[in-house]
Scaffold this motif. Structure first.
Motif, short mmCIF file in Angstrom:
data_model
loop_
_atom_site.label_atom_id
_atom_site.label_comp_id
_atom_site.label_asym_id
_atom_site.label_seq_id
_atom_site.Cartn_x
_atom_site.Cartn_y
_atom_site.Cartn_z
N LEU A 55 0.66 -1.42 -0.43
CA LEU A 55 -0.34 0.31 -0.18
C LEU A 55 1.19 1.52 0.40
O LEU A 55 0.15 2.58 -0.08
N GLY A 56 2.11 1.10 0.16
CA GLY A 56 2.90 2.52 0.01
C GLY A 56 3.25 3.46 1.14
O GLY A 56 3.28 3.95 1.48
N LEU A 57 2.46 2.15 2.32
CA LEU A 57 2.75 3.42 3.42
C LEU A 57 4.14 3.98 3.99
O LEU A 57 4.62 2.87 3.74
N PRO A 58 3.88 5.30 4.67
CA PRO A 58 4.93 5.86 5.06
C PRO A 58 6.54 4.52 5.92
O PRO A 58 5.66 3.82 6.70
N GLY A 59 7.38 4.15 5.98
CA GLY A 59 7.88 3.95 6.68
C GLY A 59 8.53 2.34 6.17
O GLY A 59 9.34 1.62 6.71
N ALA A 60 7.31 1.44 5.59
CA ALA A 60 7.44 0.54 5.30
C ALA A 60 8.43 -0.17 4.21
O ALA A 60 8.42 0.92 2.57
N LEU A 61 9.60 -1.27 3.92
CA LEU A 61 10.51 -1.39 2.82
C LEU A 61 9.78 -2.21 2.70
O LEU A 61 10.08 -3.28 2.77
N PRO A 62 10.69 -2.76 1.53
CA PRO A 62 10.07 -3.73 0.32
C PRO A 62 11.53 -5.03 0.78
O PRO A 62 12.83 -4.71 0.68
N VAL A 63 11.63 -5.80 0.28
CA VAL A 63 12.00 -7.16 0.33
C VAL A 63 11.92 -7.65 -1.27
O VAL A 63 10.78 -8.26 -1.06
N ALA A 64 13.21 -8.59 -2.16
CA ALA A 64 12.52 -8.39 -3.76
C ALA A 64 12.37 -9.94 -2.95
O ALA A 64 12.60 -11.01 -2.07
N ASN A 65 11.62 -10.98 -3.96
CA ASN A 65 11.07 -11.93 -4.58
C ASN A 65 11.82 -12.81 -4.50
O ASN A 65 11.75 -12.73 -6.35
N ARG A 66 12.64 -13.53 -4.08
CA ARG A 66 14.09 -14.53 -4.92
C ARG A 66 12.81 -15.87 -5.47
O ARG A 66 13.55 -15.37 -6.76
N ALA A 67 11.59 -16.00 -5.33
CA ALA A 67 10.93 -16.38 -6.68
C ALA A 67 10.92 -16.34 -7.39
O ALA A 67 10.82 -16.63 -8.67
N ALA A 68 10.63 -14.27 -7.67
CA ALA A 68 10.23 -13.91 -8.83
C ALA A 68 11.47 -13.63 -9.71
O ALA A 68 10.96 -14.18 -11.32
N ILE A 69 12.62 -13.44 -8.81
CA ILE A 69 13.63 -12.90 -9.75
C ILE A 69 14.70 -14.02 -10.60
O ILE A 69 14.33 -14.55 -11.65
N GLU A 70 14.17 -15.61 -9.86
CA GLU A 70 14.03 -16.97 -10.69
C GLU A 70 13.70 -17.41 -12.16
O GLU A 70 14.39 -17.73 -12.68
N ALA A 71 12.19 -16.79 -12.10
CA ALA A 71 10.96 -16.56 -12.61
C ALA A 71 11.50 -16.16 -14.21
O ALA A 71 11.41 -16.83 -14.95
N THR A 72 11.82 -15.09 -13.60
CA THR A 72 12.46 -13.99 -14.98
C THR A 72 13.28 -14.40 -15.35
O THR A 72 13.53 -14.10 -16.64
N ILE A 73 15.03 -15.16 -14.50
CA ILE A 73 15.21 -15.36 -15.00
C ILE A 73 15.69 -17.03 -16.23
O ILE A 73 16.03 -17.04 -17.39
N ARG A 74 14.28 -17.44 -16.17
CA ARG A 74 14.20 -19.13 -16.40
C ARG A 74 13.67 -18.26 -17.97
O ARG A 74 13.50 -18.97 -18.62
N ILE A 75 12.19 -17.61 -18.05
CA ILE A 75 12.19 -16.67 -19.08
C ILE A 75 12.79 -16.18 -20.10
O ILE A 75 12.67 -16.34 -21.29
#
Length: 497
Positions: A55-75
């Motif tokens: 939701l983009g609320l102040p102070g919230a920090l993202p962490v990248a999804n490893r499974a999504a990165i792997e899927a993109t590399i496979r594509i």
């Protein structure tokens, strides 16, 4: 061509050369979103799969999804791309009501995968579509415009926003401009998206269901006079079926040709494809990269895939569709050109499932590429949506193989199945369509045919057995096509020997 009416497609192609490019968005089938732990289940109650991060609320920090990165590399690997040893995410700044952060976390000048290609075949001719980039980003939410007739904001009484989709991992696959296709441009666009869908489905990283929005295609089209520089492109947004991809390119070629011939400029803009009319309508002027004010995402570390890991992913890729088609063509005993026709019709998996349900390759292919393909074309739907399952087709062909149906009756049974009257056996019972092979039931019809055709009967008595075909036809007519032709012929010859 005149300015008062649109040209034909043939006239447009005779005067202009089309250049196309496709941007395809694929929602990845990860369990959680790209930068948070929220679930990604389709169809949940609105705004129940959200958290401070997506939701983009102040102070919230993202962490990248490893499974999504792997899927993109496979594509990327499946699309013959080079995998970047180092890349990073970027902020793409623009305001939409369904963009809770007022920016999208995407990639700009440092994508994860670059310089690939996909080969597609049409009528035995191979066309190469080059891939410029495959990059990873997050999806937006979904705006719902209610109270109007069209579902769009124009005419709506209120708009609602569902943020469940916001933050779902999204891969964007961008082709390089594809010139030199001529009249084949719409077909190549459809064939490319079809091949792309099949490749991604084989990787099991997305369900690529266009009707649910998990695969969406933006179609770029421009025209130029032969020998001139490429023209100004338009982008037809969110085309959501394979058939519509082809129709959108064809429609835009015709529209632009009419404007250019009348002396009107083409403006760079987004457009919306209209399923009901088959044409496009204007959306908004198209932004350039500078309008989005890209800059590196400060809250995420760069992505640096280990080369050994990339090599492992490449070695573990499944059988890709082009390889599978070659194998199935050999197994089914058909030519590469025939297999391409099966692929273009979207029938490979349907035939496979029909064979798995217990019928022969020839029997399965006969129905899907014959009567069912004809019905799909007449109805303007994809073959898979024609109203019959592979299991039902296998049952139908099994009844033909057992002699309980002939081809004519089988088509009538299929009509009942498509109409929702049940499985083939239920339709046969309800309509009384089974083949009649009982000699007692057929004898009267045979005797009637012999009595009504004495000249033909005399020829058969004289040894001209080929004439029996006319009497078989008479019996079939009397029995409304339900008589077993082989049994009828045997009865006729026995009566007249």
């Amino acid at each position: 061509m005149t300015t008062t009416a649109l040209p034909t497609y043939e006239d447009a192609i005779a005067h202009y050369e089309p250049v196309i490019g496709l941007e395809t968005h694929v929602e990845l089938g990860t369990n959680t979103k790209m930068f948070c732990g929220c679930p990604t289940e389709f169809g949940a109650e609105p705004n129940t799969q959200v958290c401070p991060v997506c939701l983009g609320l102040p102070g919230a920090l993202p962490v990248a999804n490893r499974a999504a990165i792997e899927a993109t590399i496979r594509i990327g690997l499946a699309l013959n791309c080079d995998i970047a040893p180092w890349c990073r995410m970027a902020r793409k700044n623009y305001f939409y009501p369904d963009m809770p952060k007022n920016f999208q976390t995407s990639q700009y000048d440092e994508p994860l995968c670059v310089d690939g290609y996909v080969d597609v075949q049409i009528d035995g001719e191979t066309f190469r579509v080059e891939i410029e980039r495959v990059h990873l980003e997050e999806d937006t939410g979904k705006s719902l415009h209610v109270g109007g007739a069209t579902g769009r904001i124009h005419g709506a009484t209120e708009s609602l926003v569902d943020y469940n989709r916001a933050g779902i991992p999204l891969v964007e696959i961008v082709t390089k401009p594809v010139p030199g296709l001529g009249a084949r441009a719409p077909e190549v666009a459809k064939a490319y998206v079809t091949e792309l869908r099949d490749i991604i489905r084989s990787l099991d990283v997305s369900d690529v269901r266009m009707e649910q929005g998990s695969m969406r295609c933006d179609v770029n089209t421009s025209l130029n006079r032969p020998g001139d520089e490429w023209g100004t492109r338009t982008e037809t947004k969110n085309v959501n079926s394979l058939r519509s991809v082809e129709r959108a390119v064809r429609s835009e070629i015709i529209r632009q040709a009419g404007l250019l011939t009348g002396g009107t400029r083409i403006f760079q803009e987004t457009r919306h494809f209209q399923e009901t009319t088959g044409d496009t309508r204007p959306g908004r002027s198209k932004e350039t990269a500078t309008d989005y004010r890209y800059f590196p995402e400060p809250d995420l570390v760069p992505i640096a895939p280990d080369t050994a890991w990339v090599a492992e992913l490449k070695a573990a890729l499944p059988e890709l569709p082009s390889v599978k088609r070659a194998r199935l063509a050999e197994e089914w005993g058909i030519s590469a050109l025939d297999m391409q026709s099966v692929a273009n019709a979207g029938a490979i998996e349907l035939i496979e499932e029909t064979i798995a349900a217990g019928t022969s390759a020839a029997g399965a292919r006969k129905w899907w590429m014959g009567e069912l393909a004809r019905r799909a074309n007449e109805s303007g739907v994809e073959l898979a949506a024609v109203g019959v399952t592979p299991a039902q087709v296998a049952q139908l062909q099994g009844l033909v193989d057992e002699g309980k149906l002939n081809d004519k009756l089988a088509r009538q049974v299929l009509e009942g199945v498509v109409a929702g009257e049940g499985d083939p056996a239920a339709v046969i019972e309800a309509r009384g369509l089974g083949v009649v092979s009982d000699t007692g039931a057929l004898t009267a019809a045979v005797d009637e045919a012999i009595a009504a055709n004495p000249d033909i009967a005399a020829k058969i008595r004289d040894g001209k057995v080929a004439a029996a075909g006319a009497l078989v036809g008479a019996v079939m007519k009397t029995t409304r096509g339900q008589a077993d032709a082989k049994t009828v012929r045997e009865l006729i010859l026995a009566r007249l020997s």
